[in-house]
Write a protein that holds these residues in place. Sequence first.
Motif, PDB file in Angstrom:
ATOM      1  N   GLU A 111       0.821  -1.201   0.000  1.00 13.16           N
ATOM      2  CA  GLU A 111       0.000   0.000   0.000  1.00 13.16           C
ATOM      3  C   GLU A 111       0.865   1.265   0.000  1.00 13.16           C
ATOM      4  O   GLU A 111       0.629   2.199  -0.768  1.00 13.16           O
ATOM      5  N   CYS A 112       1.857   1.292   0.877  1.00 11.86           N
ATOM      6  CA  CYS A 112       2.762   2.447   0.953  1.00 11.86           C
ATOM      7  C   CYS A 112       3.873   2.380  -0.084  1.00 11.86           C
ATOM      8  O   CYS A 112       4.568   3.378  -0.313  1.00 11.86           O
ATOM      9  N   ARG A 113       4.080   1.198  -0.684  1.00 17.95           N
ATOM     10  CA  ARG A 113       5.081   0.996  -1.724  1.00 17.95           C
ATOM     11  C   ARG A 113       6.493   1.259  -1.230  1.00 17.95           C
ATOM     12  O   ARG A 113       7.335   1.804  -1.939  1.00 17.95           O
ATOM     13  N   LYS A 114       6.745   0.869   0.018  1.00 11.42           N
ATOM     14  CA  LYS A 114       8.066   1.044   0.613  1.00 11.42           C
ATOM     15  C   LYS A 114       8.368  -0.106   1.549  1.00 11.42           C
ATOM     16  O   LYS A 114       7.467  -0.807   2.007  1.00 11.42           O
ATOM     17  N   CYS A 115       9.664  -0.292   1.826  1.00  7.87           N
ATOM     18  CA  CYS A 115      10.092  -1.233   2.847  1.00  7.87           C
ATOM     19  C   CYS A 115      10.289  -0.459   4.148  1.00  7.87           C
ATOM     20  O   CYS A 115      10.798   0.670   4.148  1.00  7.87           O
TER      21      CYS A 115
END
Length: 261
Positions: A111-115
Amino acid sequence: ACNAAAFYILQREQGFDSNSTFNVALLVLVSLFLCGLALSNGLDPGAVDPDEVQYLKEWRTSPKVKVTLPRDPTEDEIFVVETSDEEEKEPYRWCRSCNLWRPPGVSHCSECRKCFWRMDHHCWLIGNCVAMRNHRFFTLMVVCGCLAWTSVLVKTLWDFFLEETHRNFLEFEWFDIIAVLFIVWSLLGLAFLVPFSLFHVSALLCNITSKNACGHRRISWTSRRMNGFEEYDQIFCGPLQMRPCQEHRSIHMQPRETTNG
């Protein structure tokens, strides 16, 4: 909001007493709840900077590394650093979305497109991930909300059933329906919220997150149940940084170029 409206109606219409000490305590809890909500939503949960894990590219080429190549395009490449002891090691995984190696405890949020470091879960209610740098404020929000709700429930039960200033219990009027519905709704809600709050308090202290509890358990859980001092420092005293505006971008899934380590 529904709980606050119900409690206000009960105070105004039913004549329930509410002393100043209770009102101040409730106001403090609600204020802390709102602060926790704002910080949980507005802060960067702990996004992984590629420079922070740059060293893993060198580890990947080490002769002590055991590499597991993906069996199909949907899987990520992983590697494990072999040591002299026989304990099972946690793998390092390649993230094709962020184009970096993920250390143990780092997870990718679609959803946030991050690690994120020590990611717990993505919370739709706060519109943000809960991870290392905002987990303390999320827990503050949940615990204060739970305490405020419990306080209002206890006060309502006391006034409704035990206070002498209340009318005869047999004289049931339509306003009493609000009290009964509020009590039933509160018992159902707190039956979930109390264990949820206790879990997140323990998650701050112990080496576990929601992802671990839901089946993605870290291997280190079997050998170390509590966090170390360095982890406590990162969780409770980590730097605060506002998260950037949401970027609308497409995700390009790039396969990892494999080399023989």
